[in-house]
Design a protein around this motif. Structure first.
Motif, PDB file in Angstrom:
ATOM      1  N   PHE A   1     -14.543  12.735  16.615  1.00 39.69           N
ATOM      2  CA  PHE A   1     -14.276  11.503  15.709  1.00 39.69           C
ATOM      3  C   PHE A   1     -15.128  10.332  16.233  1.00 39.69           C
ATOM      4  N   ALA A   2     -14.923  10.178  17.522  1.00 39.03           N
ATOM      5  CA  ALA A   2     -15.651   9.198  18.254  1.00 39.03           C
ATOM      6  C   ALA A   2     -17.394   9.169  17.940  1.00 39.03           C
ATOM      7  N   GLN A   3     -17.838  10.407  17.857  1.00 36.17           N
ATOM      8  CA  GLN A   3     -19.084  10.712  17.917  1.00 36.17           C
ATOM      9  C   GLN A   3     -19.569  10.027  16.468  1.00 36.17           C
ATOM     10  N   THR A   4     -18.741  10.467  15.267  1.00 32.56           N
ATOM     11  CA  THR A   4     -18.929  10.045  13.944  1.00 32.56           C
ATOM     12  C   THR A   4     -18.535   8.719  13.578  1.00 32.56           C
ATOM     13  N   GLU A   5     -18.140   7.934  14.381  1.00 31.76           N
ATOM     14  CA  GLU A   5     -17.810   6.709  14.150  1.00 31.76           C
ATOM     15  C   GLU A   5     -19.144   5.609  13.553  1.00 31.76           C
ATOM     16  N   ARG A   6     -20.205   6.405  14.189  1.00 32.04           N
ATOM     17  CA  ARG A   6     -21.591   5.676  13.637  1.00 32.04           C
ATOM     18  C   ARG A   6     -21.834   5.971  12.005  1.00 32.04           C
ATOM     19  N   GLY A   7     -20.779   6.358  11.331  1.00 31.88           N
ATOM     20  CA  GLY A   7     -21.122   6.537   9.912  1.00 31.88           C
ATOM     21  C   GLY A   7     -21.521   5.597   9.125  1.00 31.88           C
ATOM     22  N   SER A   8     -21.572   5.781   7.806  1.00 30.23           N
ATOM     23  CA  SER A   8     -21.998   4.901   6.958  1.00 30.23           C
ATOM     24  C   SER A   8     -20.889   3.733   6.603  1.00 30.23           C
ATOM     25  N   GLU A   9     -21.569   2.657   6.010  1.00 32.94           N
ATOM     26  CA  GLU A   9     -20.972   1.429   5.625  1.00 32.94           C
ATOM     27  C   GLU A   9     -20.141   1.719   4.539  1.00 32.94           C
ATOM     28  N   PRO A  10     -19.098   1.242   4.301  1.00 32.68           N
ATOM     29  CA  PRO A  10     -18.253   1.514   3.100  1.00 32.68           C
ATOM     30  C   PRO A  10     -19.037   1.319   1.701  1.00 32.68           C
ATOM     31  N   GLU A  11     -19.992   0.414   2.005  1.00 31.87           N
ATOM     32  CA  GLU A  11     -20.749  -0.235   0.501  1.00 31.87           C
ATOM     33  C   GLU A  11     -21.774   1.016   0.218  1.00 31.87           C
ATOM     34  N   VAL A  12     -21.937   1.815   0.855  1.00 33.44           N
ATOM     35  CA  VAL A  12     -22.608   3.083   0.521  1.00 33.44           C
ATOM     36  C   VAL A  12     -21.905   3.798  -0.320  1.00 33.44           C
ATOM     37  N   ILE A  13     -20.428   3.996  -0.427  1.00 31.02           N
ATOM     38  CA  ILE A  13     -19.684   4.923  -1.031  1.00 31.02           C
ATOM     39  C   ILE A  13     -19.241   3.838  -2.204  1.00 31.02           C
ATOM     40  N   ALA A  14     -19.223   2.555  -2.256  1.00 26.00           N
ATOM     41  CA  ALA A  14     -18.984   1.677  -3.235  1.00 26.00           C
ATOM     42  C   ALA A  14     -19.964   1.833  -4.212  1.00 26.00           C
ATOM     43  N   ASP A  15     -21.245   1.871  -3.907  1.00 29.18           N
ATOM     44  CA  ASP A  15     -22.441   1.826  -4.920  1.00 29.18           C
ATOM     45  C   ASP A  15     -22.299   3.048  -5.564  1.00 29.18           C
ATOM     46  N   VAL A  16     -22.071   4.148  -4.955  1.00 31.95           N
ATOM     47  CA  VAL A  16     -21.873   5.633  -5.721  1.00 31.95           C
ATOM     48  C   VAL A  16     -20.746   5.321  -6.590  1.00 31.95           C
ATOM     49  N   ILE A  17     -19.755   4.650  -6.432  1.00 33.43           N
ATOM     50  CA  ILE A  17     -18.468   4.727  -7.379  1.00 33.43           C
ATOM     51  C   ILE A  17     -19.208   3.958  -8.592  1.00 33.43           C
ATOM     52  N   VAL A  18     -19.874   2.438  -8.350  1.00 29.09           N
ATOM     53  CA  VAL A  18     -20.322   2.054  -9.437  1.00 29.09           C
ATOM     54  C   VAL A  18     -21.316   2.740 -10.321  1.00 29.09           C
ATOM     55  N   LYS A  19     -21.950   3.547  -9.607  1.00 29.64           N
ATOM     56  CA  LYS A  19     -23.208   4.731 -10.254  1.00 29.64           C
ATOM     57  C   LYS A  19     -22.155   5.629 -11.217  1.00 29.64           C
ATOM     58  N   ALA A  20     -21.266   6.126 -10.611  1.00 26.91           N
ATOM     59  CA  ALA A  20     -20.322   7.009 -11.500  1.00 26.91           C
ATOM     60  C   ALA A  20     -19.710   6.477 -12.469  1.00 26.91           C
ATOM     61  N   ALA A  21     -19.334   5.173 -12.516  1.00 31.07           N
ATOM     62  CA  ALA A  21     -18.705   4.312 -13.478  1.00 31.07           C
ATOM     63  C   ALA A  21     -19.413   3.947 -14.533  1.00 31.07           C
ATOM     64  N   GLN A  22     -20.799   3.674 -14.174  1.00 35.23           N
ATOM     65  CA  GLN A  22     -21.711   3.401 -15.150  1.00 35.23           C
ATOM     66  C   GLN A  22     -22.804   4.283 -15.719  1.00 35.23           C
ATOM     67  N   ALA A  23     -22.602   5.357 -15.328  1.00 39.34           N
ATOM     68  CA  ALA A  23     -23.336   6.626 -15.734  1.00 39.34           C
ATOM     69  C   ALA A  23     -23.031   7.140 -17.323  1.00 39.34           C
ATOM     70  N   ARG A  24     -23.969   7.124 -18.088  1.00 44.55           N
ATOM     71  CA  ARG A  24     -23.549   7.493 -19.469  1.00 44.55           C
ATOM     72  C   ARG A  24     -22.990   9.018 -19.476  1.00 44.55           C
ATOM     73  N   ARG A  25     -23.615   9.693 -18.652  1.00 42.73           N
ATOM     74  CA  ARG A  25     -22.774  11.365 -18.390  1.00 42.73           C
ATOM     75  C   ARG A  25     -22.617  11.334 -17.184  1.00 42.73           C
ATOM     76  N   PRO A  26     -21.764  11.046 -16.535  1.00 43.92           N
ATOM     77  CA  PRO A  26     -21.400  11.185 -14.938  1.00 43.92           C
ATOM     78  C   PRO A  26     -21.465  12.656 -14.539  1.00 43.92           C
ATOM     79  N   ARG A  27     -21.772  12.772 -13.061  1.00 41.31           N
ATOM     80  CA  ARG A  27     -21.618  14.114 -12.602  1.00 41.31           C
ATOM     81  C   ARG A  27     -20.067  14.550 -12.168  1.00 41.31           C
ATOM     82  N   THR A  28     -19.777  15.438 -12.165  1.00 36.74           N
ATOM     83  CA  THR A  28     -18.220  15.537 -11.768  1.00 36.74           C
ATOM     84  C   THR A  28     -17.996  15.425 -10.289  1.00 36.74           C
ATOM     85  N   ARG A  29     -18.938  15.611  -9.359  1.00 37.91           N
ATOM     86  CA  ARG A  29     -18.661  15.052  -7.931  1.00 37.91           C
ATOM     87  C   ARG A  29     -20.031  14.311  -7.415  1.00 37.91           C
TER      88      ARG A  29
END
Length: 271
Positions: A209-237
């Motif tokens: 877990f300590a090695q994976t702490e260099r993970g992505s910023e939360p904004e990366v997921i936030a941007d994907v959520i906005v994309k999923a929210a606005q897509a005319r036909r969103p992907r299931t995942r």
């Protein structure tokens, strides 16, 4: 203007999502137990609501407030959740039940409360934040992974069930993200199993877990959520964030025993 309700918004992915949706033009209600930690969101013009997803009254009151003030909920982002790790035999059943209350039953109750309004409107979108942990597994994470597998299955059934009413259900599968999640998981794991028969596994997984702490910023997921929210036909995942896609690819193509060996090898090399 579309209205969004985001849970777990006091930090991490939830906070970043509330900001991203606000900037995308949504009227955003940010919900969490700790109002004081959402003062920054309030200053941005985001509406903050105290909500504990283990307390039915607070969820009912929160949804009623949104409807009373806006008359609608177009988007529900079920983000509230946490990871409690420890050897399965060591973790008290009360803790396992609480993790299901937060990660699954709180999410389910909010869906029950919001769907009637979406159904009456003939449209809506529910975004459930799962994890790559809803597709893979780790030692010492039995309860956490159980909750995320449950979110995945529940979301699939809901997607079919709600389709006739114009309501989309989308799953987000974050990889390693820089949030409080990892620290909480390690703290619980060490407290529960750090001195017993599983001590070596605790040390190895903590190092991983300590090695994976260099993970992505939360904004990366936030941007994907906005994309999923606005897509005319969103992907299931949508899978996003550090290691998400390669890990899910490995899980998809490898037999169980091969994936077991791969994960255990990586974990013990980290130690």
């Amino acid at each position: 203007m579309k209205v969004a309700l985001v849970t777990g918004a006091s930090s991490g992915i939830g906070e970043a999502t509330a900001v991203a949706l606000h900037e995308a033009g949504y009227t955003v209600y940010a919900a969490a137990r700790r109002l004081q930690r959402m003062e920054g969101l309030a200053k941005r013009g985001i509406r903050v609501v105290r909500m504990d997803v283990t307390e039915d009254d607070s969820m009912v009151a929160g949804v009623e407030q949104v409807i009373a003030e806006t008359g609608r909920i177009d988007l529900l982002v079920n983000n509230a959740g946490y990871g409690s790790y420890g050897a399965f035999e060591d973790v008290p059943l009360a803790e396992g039940k609480y993790q299901f209350e937060v990660n699954v039953f709180g999410l389910a109750r909010l869906v029950q409360l919001v769907v009637p309004h979406m159904r009456n409107a003939g449209s809506g979108r529910i975004v459930n934040v799962s994890s790559i942990g809803g597709r893979i597994y780790e030692p010492l994470g039995g309860w956490y992974h159980s909750t995320k597998f449950a979110v995945e299955g529940l979301s699939d059934s809901l997607r079919l069930e709600l389709k006739p009413f114009g309501i989309d259900v989308v799953v987000i599968q974050p990889g390693a993200i820089k949030t409080e999640w990892g620290g909480i998981a390690v703290e619980n794991m060490k407290k529960t199993s750090g001195q017993g028969a599983y001590r070596d596994q605790v040390e190895a997984l903590s190092a991983f877990f300590a090695q994976t702490e260099r993970g992505s910023e939360p904004e990366v997921i936030a941007d994907v959520i906005v994309k999923a929210a606005q897509a005319r036909r969103p992907r299931t995942r949508y899978a996003a964030g550090f290691l998400a896609r390669p890990v899910l690819f490995a899980r998809r193509v490898l037999p169980d025993r091969a994936f077991d060996a791969l994960f255990l090898g990586i974990m013990h090399r980290a130690a």
